[in-house]
Design a protein around this motif. Structure first.
Motif, PDB file in Angstrom:
ATOM      1  N   THR A 101      41.771  21.566  24.463  1.00 25.56           N
ATOM      2  CA  THR A 101      41.982  22.159  25.771  1.00 25.56           C
ATOM      3  C   THR A 101      42.295  21.076  26.791  1.00 25.56           C
ATOM      4  O   THR A 101      41.524  20.147  26.950  1.00 25.56           O
ATOM      5  CB  THR A 101      40.702  22.910  26.216  1.00 25.56           C
ATOM      6  N   SER A 142      43.297  30.040  30.286  1.00 20.90           N
ATOM      7  CA  SER A 142      42.332  30.108  29.186  1.00 20.90           C
ATOM      8  C   SER A 142      42.019  31.522  28.722  1.00 20.90           C
ATOM      9  O   SER A 142      41.259  31.699  27.775  1.00 20.90           O
ATOM     10  CB  SER A 142      41.038  29.399  29.580  1.00 20.90           C
ATOM     11  N   ALA A 174      38.580  29.339  24.525  1.00 19.00           N
ATOM     12  CA  ALA A 174      39.374  28.395  25.316  1.00 19.00           C
ATOM     13  C   ALA A 174      38.555  27.740  26.427  1.00 19.00           C
ATOM     14  O   ALA A 174      38.865  26.639  26.855  1.00 19.00           O
ATOM     15  CB  ALA A 174      40.585  29.108  25.910  1.00 19.00           C
ATOM     16  N   ASN A 175      37.503  28.390  26.870  1.00 11.77           N
ATOM     17  CA  ASN A 175      36.676  27.841  27.946  1.00 11.77           C
ATOM     18  C   ASN A 175      35.387  27.213  27.409  1.00 11.77           C
ATOM     19  O   ASN A 175      34.400  27.114  28.116  1.00 11.77           O
ATOM     20  CB  ASN A 175      36.358  28.919  28.979  1.00 11.77           C
ATOM     21  N   GLN A 191      41.542  21.454  33.034  1.00  9.37           N
ATOM     22  CA  GLN A 191      41.915  22.710  33.675  1.00  9.37           C
ATOM     23  C   GLN A 191      41.366  22.782  35.085  1.00  9.37           C
ATOM     24  O   GLN A 191      40.364  22.173  35.415  1.00  9.37           O
ATOM     25  CB  GLN A 191      41.360  23.890  32.874  1.00  9.37           C
TER      26      GLN A 191
END
Length: 136
Positions: free
Chosen positions: A50, A79, A123-124, A53
């Protein structure tokens, strides 16, 4: 033979479509991800690292089913959307910022993080909510 200007345009398009973001925090996140994957015996090719962000567009605590868990609504264009994501209480392993309030998080603070199972990595996965900021 192609015109040299076409190569410039082609390189510019490729760099726009496939940007490479490398920062110190991103490298640290990548190392942490690889460590987690090794511990869980997950093939690193199955999971993309990832990139760094910005805070999510929408995050809200929906419920606190137990003292050590939260149900969180997470929605972000980068995400994804998690309608009822379970987050667990842990100790922060690195400095960060709370995605709920923006408050600083220091290594060792009690935080909530998304629950990660052996075969899936949201994704987070690297985001945190400071436990002291949760009002339930």
């Amino acid at each position: 033979m192609q015109d040299p200007q076409e190569h410039i345009v082609q390189r510019a398009l490729v760099s726009l479509l496939l940007p490479v973001v490398v920062t110190a925090s991103n490298e640290a996140d990548n190392r942490e991800l690889k460590t987690r994957l090794r511990r869980r015996d997950v093939d690193s090719r199955q999971v993309a690292a990832t990139p760094a962000q910005s805070p999510p567009r929408r995050v809200a605590v929906l419920d606190r089913p137990s003292a050590r868990a939260l149900t969180v609504l997470w929605s972000d264009a980068c995400s994804g959307h998690y309608g009822h994501q379970t987050w667990r209480l842990v100790y922060a392993k690195r400095d960060a910022f709370c995605v709920l309030t923006g408050a600083p998080i220091f290594k060792g603070d009690e935080v909530f993080r998304p629950r990660v199972s052996g075969d899936s990595l949201p994704a987070n996965w690297d985001q945190m909510i400071l436990a002291s900021e949760v009002n339930f």
